[in-house]
Motif scaffolding. Structure first.
Motif, PDB file in Angstrom:
ATOM      1  N   GLU A  92       0.835  -1.201   0.000  1.00  0.00           N
ATOM      2  CA  GLU A  92       0.000   0.000   0.000  1.00  0.00           C
ATOM      3  C   GLU A  92       0.864   1.242   0.000  1.00  0.00           C
ATOM      4  O   GLU A  92       0.571   2.223   0.707  1.00  0.00           O
ATOM      5  N   SER A  93       1.910   1.212  -0.756  1.00  0.00           N
ATOM      6  CA  SER A  93       2.802   2.360  -0.858  1.00  0.00           C
ATOM      7  C   SER A  93       3.658   2.186  -2.108  1.00  0.00           C
ATOM      8  O   SER A  93       3.691   1.120  -2.708  1.00  0.00           O
ATOM      9  N   TYR A 140      -3.026  -0.087  -6.485  1.00  0.00           N
ATOM     10  CA  TYR A 140      -1.903   0.861  -6.441  1.00  0.00           C
ATOM     11  C   TYR A 140      -2.182   2.100  -7.309  1.00  0.00           C
ATOM     12  O   TYR A 140      -1.546   3.133  -7.150  1.00  0.00           O
ATOM     13  N   ASN A 196      -4.587   4.363  -7.796  1.00  0.00           N
ATOM     14  CA  ASN A 196      -5.047   5.624  -7.245  1.00  0.00           C
ATOM     15  C   ASN A 196      -3.895   6.403  -6.613  1.00  0.00           C
ATOM     16  O   ASN A 196      -3.695   7.586  -6.878  1.00  0.00           O
ATOM     17  N   ARG A 197      -3.126   5.705  -5.777  1.00  0.00           N
ATOM     18  CA  ARG A 197      -1.994   6.347  -5.110  1.00  0.00           C
ATOM     19  C   ARG A 197      -0.959   6.830  -6.133  1.00  0.00           C
ATOM     20  O   ARG A 197      -0.405   7.929  -6.027  1.00  0.00           O
ATOM     21  N   HIS A 246      -2.170   9.947  -7.904  1.00  0.00           N
ATOM     22  CA  HIS A 246      -2.072  11.106  -7.007  1.00  0.00           C
ATOM     23  C   HIS A 246      -0.632  11.585  -6.890  1.00  0.00           C
ATOM     24  O   HIS A 246      -0.357  12.774  -6.914  1.00  0.00           O
ATOM     25  N   GLN A 247       0.283  10.635  -6.774  1.00  0.00           N
ATOM     26  CA  GLN A 247       1.695  11.003  -6.667  1.00  0.00           C
ATOM     27  C   GLN A 247       2.163  11.745  -7.910  1.00  0.00           C
ATOM     28  O   GLN A 247       2.757  12.808  -7.827  1.00  0.00           O
ATOM     29  N   HIS A 307      -8.714   6.676  -2.001  1.00  0.00           N
ATOM     30  CA  HIS A 307      -7.700   7.617  -1.547  1.00  0.00           C
ATOM     31  C   HIS A 307      -7.755   7.797  -0.030  1.00  0.00           C
ATOM     32  O   HIS A 307      -6.725   7.976   0.609  1.00  0.00           O
ATOM     33  N   HIS A 326      -4.596  15.930   3.250  1.00  0.00           N
ATOM     34  CA  HIS A 326      -4.168  14.760   2.478  1.00  0.00           C
ATOM     35  C   HIS A 326      -2.845  14.208   2.994  1.00  0.00           C
ATOM     36  O   HIS A 326      -2.665  13.000   3.109  1.00  0.00           O
ATOM     37  N   ASN A 384      -2.929  10.602   4.605  1.00  0.00           N
ATOM     38  CA  ASN A 384      -2.559   9.562   3.645  1.00  0.00           C
ATOM     39  C   ASN A 384      -1.069   9.373   3.423  1.00  0.00           C
ATOM     40  O   ASN A 384      -0.656   8.344   2.909  1.00  0.00           O
ATOM     41  N   GLU A 385      -0.269  10.384   3.753  1.00  0.00           N
ATOM     42  CA  GLU A 385       1.144  10.280   3.380  1.00  0.00           C
ATOM     43  C   GLU A 385       2.047  10.088   4.592  1.00  0.00           C
ATOM     44  O   GLU A 385       3.238   9.874   4.432  1.00  0.00           O
TER      45      GLU A 385
END
Lengths: 209, 209
Positions: free
Chosen positions: A30-31, A106, A108-109, A112-113, A172, B112, B116-117
């Motif tokens: 999850e990262s 993965y 979505n993350r 966003h990144q 998210h 966020h 989340n981070e």
């Protein structure tokens, strides 16, 4: 000619295996925190192949987004071209977004990144290959619905953000999911509940009463 | 007694000035990248006061979220208690979320990041002081609307995510705003357009037809 066993897999196979290893690691952890050594261990390939094929870890991540975007846009393009009511297209589109995030945990993350946490170049590239085409297709569905008398006139640019945010948030905001609702993961029942909920909400907002 | 000029401002004033300086820097830079030295230069106070009052830069950020959350929840609590139709409460709530992000341009990014981070502790704390209370108030508005015959029964947990994402996305996805729509910033006209759009979408989804 005989097939020869080789310790060096064919080029396309290596690229696919490296991408698959990265997808697995991002999903499990999850990262996006994985090293080239992790990729090597998971794929059984030499980490130098990442540099050879993708230039860097960031290049590998961009390649994954490109591949996922191409698949999602291919499906969306076919949907928009179908001879069905606009409301059926919109319903399928909403389910498509949520199902894509569910199938690729993965993604979505990663989006966003690349869109919000990195430099302007990454954001512009992901926008060009993914965000812009999706916004164009959404506008086609909305225009179709207005032309057929199914939808109210809707601000397509604003709709793009509102729908994107609504579909995206369950994935998210996972940390709230755990804390607020005591749910540890998004299972298939929750996916279905979310598709039904967002569809009802959005269709209620765009369809003529 | 005469007022004495002092180079050391009172404790509460120093805390407020440090928070104000951090808010200004995050807004101007559209990022959370600032140093204690930046805060010192902006506030005219010694950077050691950040450590003294907040422990660290992260402590300062959490204090800002707490203060903003307290203000937003105070307004939401008053709204929920008012003797007006549930649909009027929901409309005011939607405008309230979007207007809060508009007035505090750093807040969306900060939430966020913390949710989340960062680590699980930050996420749990922000959830406790902000996300959970907001979700409870939203459920009260939805239950009120169902009881008064204004709303359809709505899954409050799913609604919390869908509404939050819809309101949040214009601010979170600023990079797309620039690239897709050629708009460089969210001005007051766009804020109004977004409030109107999300309100129309969501009310169409929850109100009985």
């Amino acid at each position: 000619m005989v097939n020869r066993e080789s310790s060096q897999p064919p080029r396309t196979d290596a690229k696919a295996r490296l991408c698959a290893a990265a997808r697995e690691l991002m999903t499990e952890r999850e990262s996006m925190e994985f090293s080239l050594a992790d990729i090597a261990a998971r794929s059984g390939l030499n980490s130098a192949l990442v540099k050879y094929h993708f230039g860097s870890k960031d290049g590998l991540l961009r390649a994954i987004v490109e591949e996922d975007a191409a698949q999602a846009l291919g499906e969306l393009g076919k949907l928009v071209a179908r001879d069905i009511p606009a409301s059926a297209k919109m319903r399928a589109h909403i389910a498509g977004i949520i199902n894509t995030y569910f199938r690729h945990p993965y993604l979505n993350r990663l989006l966003h990144q690349l869109l919000n946490e990195r430099g302007a170049d990454d954001a512009a590239e992901v926008t060009r290959i993914f965000v812009e085409p999706v916004a164009r297709y959404q506008k086609m569905i909305l225009d179709d619905g207005v032309a057929k008398g199914e939808f109210k006139p809707v601000d397509a640019a604003m709709f793009h953000f509102a729908l994107g945010g609504a579909c995206d948030q369950l994935f998210h905001a996972r940390s709230s999911l755990r804390a607020v609702f005591g749910l540890d993961r998004i299972d298939d029942d929750m996916r279905k509940r979310y598709v039904a909920h967002v569809t009802e909400l959005v269709m209620g907002g765009v369809e003529r009463r």
